[in-house]
Design an enzyme around this catalytic site. Structure first.
Site, mmCIF file in Angstrom:
data_model
loop_
_atom_site.group_PDB
_atom_site.id
_atom_site.type_symbol
_atom_site.label_atom_id
_atom_site.label_comp_id
_atom_site.label_asym_id
_atom_site.label_seq_id
_atom_site.Cartn_x
_atom_site.Cartn_y
_atom_site.Cartn_z
ATOM 1 N N HIS A 32 -25.434 -10.285 101.376
ATOM 2 C CA HIS A 32 -24.034 -9.877 101.350
ATOM 3 C C HIS A 32 -23.915 -8.382 101.616
ATOM 4 C CE1 HIS A 32 -20.179 -9.125 98.950
ATOM 5 N NE2 HIS A 32 -19.812 -9.961 99.902
ATOM 6 N N HIS B 155 -16.586 -2.541 104.792
ATOM 7 C CA HIS B 155 -16.032 -3.553 103.906
ATOM 8 C C HIS B 155 -14.553 -3.796 104.192
ATOM 9 C CE1 HIS B 155 -14.944 -5.847 100.445
ATOM 10 N NE2 HIS B 155 -14.331 -4.860 99.841
#
Length: 355
Positions: free
Chosen positions: A35, A77
């Site tokens: 991730h 992000h």
């Protein structure tokens, strides 16, 4: 109470697992998906985080994709970049601060689509969660913001070095906002980038994921690579489909609709597990439709754990990640997203999920 949950969870794991099988190839058994790279150990979405994850044995690395002003896919992000770069401290960009309404939420800051790639190159990445991962802050300032092309190049170089396939798992961030409000078609940019990199077939080691519906439906018409619909436990609806609800998308009827355009689903793990650790019907319902299930996100810190798996009251303390991973394995998921791919690979290879 915590100990009784652990014991009950181990019973559930043992009952569901007889002869564990472990992934030796990028598309076999349980996938370990890094991730944002090994983001538990390095600032997320940096080449260093991706390379560390690959070296630890991750099957796939996950870059979140936004776009520069001059149309280059970069990995952050969010398109608001003050939380992951030093832009806020850069006097030359003070006048770029502004407010935008993104997916119905007013956000103030600095946005990737207002900077050229050359300008973004002058910024340096920093740890997004310094209050939880202060040790990662020692790497602040060392790394640039990577382009998607550079991430692909890193993956291919590591494939040659290690002699095995390494998967990519890009997520398109806010594609509807970028198209409607900024005139940037990130779907088209990604399709062109995939073709250039040689990712065109369902058998290629790549999944494309998104919380929105329309972009995945477009991608289903534009490419044969595998697609994954993300499902959120807190947001009510996809940003581009406010009349839909994620909880309804997680039902058998909703999953059947997803199966019309996607190859898998990426739910928060709360869609997969009950509070006592037993499996909800979600995975079985998805598998009945030939949908892969890749839940997110396993993080070891207490603050990210279900309350029963926290080992103490310290939000930075290490929770029972092995138990949580074991419960998901017992629920028959096809892969997991984790900030700690090294630990996940060790657990997968050992077959032991005791804390």
């Amino acid at each position: 109470m915590v100990r009784s949950f652990f014991l009950g969870a181990l019973t559930l794991i043992g009952a569901a697992m007889t002869t564990p099988a472990f992934a030796q190839d990028v598309d076999n058994d349980l996938l370990i998906i890094a991730h944002r790279g090994a983001s538990g150990e390095r600032p997320e979405h940096t080449l260093a985080a991706y390379e560390r994850a690959i070296d630890q044995g991750a099957d796939y690395v996950e870059p979140d994709l936004v776009v520069s002003k001059d149309g280059v896919l970069i990995s952050r992000h969010e398109n608001e970049i003050s939380g992951t770069t030093d832009v806020e401290s850069r006097d030359e960009f003070a006048d770029r601060r502004r407010s935008k309404t993104i997916d119905g939420q007013l956000i103030a800051g600095w946005f990737a689509e207002d900077f050229t790639l050359a300008e973004l190159r002058t910024l340096r990445a920093k740890e997004r969660l310094p209050h939880i991962r202060p040790e990662n802050s020692r790497f602040d300032g060392l790394y640039q913001v990577p382009t998607f092309e550079e991430i692909v190049a890193l993956v291919k170089a590591k494939e040659a070095e290690l002699g095995k396939r390494i998967g990519l798992y890009p997520e398109l961030k806010h594609p509807n906002f970028l198209l409607q409000d900024e005139g940037i078609d990130s779907v088209d940019l990604l399709v062109r980038a995939l073709k250039k990199a040689g990712y065109t077939k369902a058998s290629d080691p790549i999944f494309i994921q998104c919380f929105e519906v329309g972009p995945l439906q477009r991608l289903d018409q534009l490419t044969d690579v595998r697609l994954v619909q993300l499902i959120h436990p807190e947001h009510e609806s996809p940003a581009d489909e406010p009349s839909m609800r994620y909880v309804e998308m997680a039902t058998p009827t909703g999953l059947a609709e997803i199966a019309r355009y996607a190859d898998g689903v990426g739910p928060h793990f709360s869609f997969v597990l009950n509070d006592d650790g037993s499996a909800k019907p979600f995975v079985a319902d998805a598998h009945a439709l030939d949908l892969k299930v890749h839940p997110w996100t396993l993080r070891r810190e207490n603050t990210f754990m279900p309350s029963a798996l926290r080992t103490n009251d310290n939000p930075r303390g290490v929770g029972a990640l092995p138990i949580l991973m074991g419960l998901l394995v017992a629920a028959d998921v096809d892969g997991i997203f984790t900030d700690h791919p090294g630990a996940a690979v060790i657990l997968r290879e050992s077959g032991s999920y005791e804390p």
